[in-house]
Design a protein around this motif. Structure first.
Motif, mmCIF file in Angstrom:
data_model
loop_
_atom_site.group_PDB
_atom_site.id
_atom_site.type_symbol
_atom_site.label_atom_id
_atom_site.label_comp_id
_atom_site.label_asym_id
_atom_site.label_seq_id
_atom_site.Cartn_x
_atom_site.Cartn_y
_atom_site.Cartn_z
ATOM 1 N N GLN A 124 0.955 -1.206 0.009
ATOM 2 C CA GLN A 124 -0.091 -0.025 0.069
ATOM 3 C C GLN A 124 0.939 1.222 0.118
ATOM 4 O O GLN A 124 0.713 2.230 -0.836
ATOM 5 N N ALA A 130 4.896 5.201 -5.428
ATOM 6 C CA ALA A 130 5.189 5.127 -6.747
ATOM 7 C C ALA A 130 4.504 6.049 -7.542
ATOM 8 O O ALA A 130 4.587 6.399 -8.625
ATOM 9 N N LEU A 133 3.296 10.397 -4.240
ATOM 10 C CA LEU A 133 2.930 10.890 -2.863
ATOM 11 C C LEU A 133 4.206 10.692 -1.952
ATOM 12 O O LEU A 133 4.966 9.731 -2.081
ATOM 13 N N GLN A 137 2.208 12.151 3.151
ATOM 14 C CA GLN A 137 0.874 11.959 2.371
ATOM 15 C C GLN A 137 0.495 10.450 2.303
ATOM 16 O O GLN A 137 -0.811 10.265 2.423
ATOM 17 N N ARG B 79 8.529 10.185 -9.944
ATOM 18 C CA ARG B 79 7.656 9.049 -10.089
ATOM 19 C C ARG B 79 6.528 9.304 -10.846
ATOM 20 O O ARG B 79 5.712 8.389 -11.036
ATOM 21 N N GLN B 80 6.114 10.620 -11.024
ATOM 22 C CA GLN B 80 4.760 10.770 -11.938
ATOM 23 C C GLN B 80 4.981 10.242 -13.127
ATOM 24 O O GLN B 80 3.983 10.299 -13.761
ATOM 25 N N MET B 84 3.731 2.474 -12.202
ATOM 26 C CA MET B 84 4.300 1.182 -11.864
ATOM 27 C C MET B 84 2.961 0.396 -11.578
ATOM 28 O O MET B 84 2.143 0.987 -10.822
ATOM 29 N N PHE B 86 1.721 -3.186 -10.219
ATOM 30 C CA PHE B 86 2.406 -4.340 -9.322
ATOM 31 C C PHE B 86 1.575 -5.753 -9.452
ATOM 32 O O PHE B 86 0.187 -5.866 -10.048
ATOM 33 N N ASN B 90 -2.340 -3.979 -5.406
ATOM 34 C CA ASN B 90 -2.086 -2.971 -4.435
ATOM 35 C C ASN B 90 -2.995 -1.464 -4.521
ATOM 36 O O ASN B 90 -2.564 -0.307 -4.479
ATOM 37 N N LEU B 91 -4.395 -1.870 -4.984
ATOM 38 C CA LEU B 91 -5.206 -0.962 -4.953
ATOM 39 C C LEU B 91 -5.602 -0.328 -3.225
ATOM 40 O O LEU B 91 -5.218 -1.030 -2.436
ATOM 41 N N TYR B 92 -6.035 0.660 -3.400
ATOM 42 C CA TYR B 92 -6.345 0.886 -1.953
ATOM 43 C C TYR B 92 -7.628 0.777 -1.691
ATOM 44 O O TYR B 92 -8.971 1.071 -2.297
ATOM 45 N N PRO B 93 -7.826 -0.261 -0.598
ATOM 46 C CA PRO B 93 -9.091 -0.954 -0.591
ATOM 47 C C PRO B 93 -10.254 -0.144 0.152
ATOM 48 O O PRO B 93 -11.311 -0.325 -0.059
ATOM 49 N N MET B 95 -10.895 2.848 -0.884
ATOM 50 C CA MET B 95 -11.235 3.959 -1.968
ATOM 51 C C MET B 95 -11.943 3.357 -3.019
ATOM 52 O O MET B 95 -11.740 2.006 -3.355
ATOM 53 N N LEU B 103 -6.465 9.871 -6.506
ATOM 54 C CA LEU B 103 -5.781 10.541 -5.160
ATOM 55 C C LEU B 103 -4.422 11.278 -5.582
ATOM 56 O O LEU B 103 -4.321 12.280 -5.138
ATOM 57 N N ALA B 104 -3.681 10.581 -6.574
ATOM 58 C CA ALA B 104 -2.387 11.392 -6.706
ATOM 59 C C ALA B 104 -2.636 12.594 -7.509
ATOM 60 O O ALA B 104 -1.886 13.586 -7.620
ATOM 61 N N ARG B 107 -3.299 15.173 -4.898
ATOM 62 C CA ARG B 107 -2.391 15.297 -3.744
ATOM 63 C C ARG B 107 -1.053 15.742 -4.555
ATOM 64 O O ARG B 107 -0.197 16.504 -4.139
ATOM 65 N N VAL B 108 -0.655 15.284 -5.826
ATOM 66 C CA VAL B 108 0.438 15.366 -6.190
ATOM 67 C C VAL B 108 0.518 16.284 -7.366
ATOM 68 O O VAL B 108 1.198 17.243 -7.225
ATOM 69 N N ARG B 152 -4.927 4.063 -12.810
ATOM 70 C CA ARG B 152 -4.226 5.198 -11.768
ATOM 71 C C ARG B 152 -2.752 5.500 -12.263
ATOM 72 O O ARG B 152 -2.278 6.429 -11.923
ATOM 73 N N LEU B 156 -1.628 9.824 -14.650
ATOM 74 C CA LEU B 156 -0.460 10.630 -14.430
ATOM 75 C C LEU B 156 0.257 11.199 -15.346
ATOM 76 O O LEU B 156 1.125 12.078 -15.368
#
Lengths: 222, 242
Positions: A124, A130, A133, A137, B79-80, B84, B86, B90-93, B95, B103-104, B107-108, B152, B156
């Motif tokens: 996570q 990656a 963030l 954050q 990194r934007q 990447m 996986f 690795n999704l945010y469970p 959301m 999200l990015a 926030r980014v 996701r 970006l």
């Protein structure tokens, strides 16, 4: 039997004592509202410190947390209350209690949050990093919400323990619920105010206890 | 062809174990390069060095005139541009699919809520997930989850995509949808560095294949070249059934 009822369930005495006890409950609630966010905030900072990259910091945090988990909260309250004046700090008893219970509860909140953070898979944090963030954050938006959700029943239980722990403040004369009940008892030579205080603690805490049970069941269901 | 990623003399050790030894690899614009080889040969570690999820011990990775490994490189900014994907999605469970993508962006990249939502929906739509904006990861199949994860990254606007065994965790009937998405990304000109055991797909879609063994790239070429090389170790690997 009658003597027991007279001594513990005297409704007349309870009615007389009720306004005082209500004031005491107000102080108990005030302590709860102060200590819960303070304890959670310091607990989180300590939990993050426990996994810091700097080894010295990690060690210091562990010693701090284990120390305060090992000290009985009552001992801590008396030490803080009697030691602060020697440091030139004239603190009211209420402040001494807040400091002592803050040190104690944050150590427990730390352990719970540490377990919560550990329950979130490393992937996570990696996925969030990656996408660009920063660490803070990623913690705030991705890791912490999951960590807290995973340990919500334990956080709720600890908060209930904390509320009950505020009754220890009576020993140094903070006018919280137990202290007010104790005073009332010694004025009327009757223990009914203590019974009433017990009922008021129950009324305040039972909903939270039931909420904890519900959270527990939901976690097992998930 | 101008390389987008230029990996030079890269070394990586975990304690005493040297897991990458003198890796040199160029990935050109629009190229799809596969890293193949036995487990433990360092493929995933190499991929993870390319966005510094692993810190290489020494060497350089150039991207757009920036050495990703230099001390003053703002890795969060870079990194934007390096997507990447996986193996485990690795999704945010906590959301929804849409929120995962947003999200990015918020926030980014500092996009407004409305703008981020628009981009998220466009990318999810491209992945064939138009009906799934509001679904949580647990409500999606593995294949759908992986396509949300791809969306996701793509949202970006990356210059290169790193894909770490993107189909290994999927049930066989769900692999096709993800491979199809990768084919479309390639057709759209995306540069990709892929660790995968999908050899049939590698033979068909890869521009170049790097065969790794014990932390080194021991063979490198187009799939046809590697398949034609008599006695080559990559040949047996790449010629496999999957």
């Amino acid at each position: 039997m009658n003597a027991l009822i007279e001594q513990f369930f005297n409704l007349e005495v309870m009615a007389q004592a009720f306004p005082f006890l209500l004031k005491g409950l107000g102080v108990t609630i005030l302590l709860t509202l102060l200590l819960t966010p303070l304890g959670l905030a310091l607990g989180l900072a300590l939990a993050l410190g426990s996994s810091a990259r700097h080894r010295g910091l990690r060690r210091a945090v562990r010693i701090w947390v284990n120390g305060f988990r090992g000290l009985p909260p009552l001992v801590l309250i008396i030490i803080v209350y009697s030691a602060l004046p020697f440091l030139g700090l004239r603190t009211p008893p209420l402040m001494a209690v807040v400091i002592a219970l803050w040190l104690n509860s944050s150590a427990y909140y730390c352990e719970i949050l540490r377990a919560g953070l550990g329950s979130v898979p490393a992937g996570q944090m990696e996925a969030a990093r990656a996408t660009g963030l920063g660490r803070a954050q990623a913690l705030r938006d991705v890791v912490l919400p999951q960590a807290v959700r995973n340990v919500l029943p334990d956080l709720a239980s600890n908060t209930i323990e904390l509320v009950k722990g505020t009754s220890l403040a009576s020993i140094i004369g903070v006018s919280e619920l137990l202290h007010m009940a104790s005073n009332a008892r010694s004025v009327v030579y009757n223990a009914s105010p203590i019974t009433l205080a017990a009922l008021m603690y129950l009324a305040f805490l039972l909903p939270s206890v039931r909420l904890t049970g519900w959270l527990e069941r939901r976690r097992r269901g998930a | 062809m101008r390389p987008i990623l230029d990996i030079q003399a890269l070394y990586k050790s975990f304690g005493d174990a040297e897991v990458l030894k003198n890796i040199n690899l160029k990935v050109g614009e629009g190229e799809m390069v596969f890293l193949i080889g036995p487990s433990g040969s360092g493929k995933s570690t190499l991929l993870r060095c390319c966005n510094r999820l692993e810190e290489p011990t020494s060497g350089a990775i150039w991207m757009d005139n920036t050495n990703l490994l230099a001390g003053d490189t703002d890795i969060n900014r870079m990194r934007q541009r390096i997507g990447m994907v996986f193996q485990g999605f690795n999704l945010y469970p906590h959301m929804t699919a849409e929120q995962n993508v947003m999200l990015a962006l918020r926030r980014v990249q500092g996009k407004s809520e409305a703008e981020a939502r628009e981009i998220a929906r466009r990318e999810l739509d491209r992945m064939g997930l138009a009906e799934r904006f509001g679904h949580y990861p647990s409500q999606l199949s593995g294949g759908q989850q992986q396509r949300v994860a791809i969306a996701r990254s793509l949202a970006l606007g990356p210059r290169v995509m790193l894909m770490d065994e993107p189909t290994s965790a999927l049930d066989p009937e769900l692999v096709g949808g993800v491979l199809e998405a990768m084919r479309e990304m390639k057709a759209a000109g995306m540069t990709m560095l892929v660790v995968s055991h999908e050899m049939r797909f590698a033979r068909e879609a890869a521009d170049r294949v790097a065969f790794m063994q014990a932390g080194e790239i021991v063979e490198y070429g187009t799939p046809a070249e590697l398949l034609a090389r008599e006695g080559g170790r990559a040949r047996a690997f790449l010629g496999g059934e999957h």
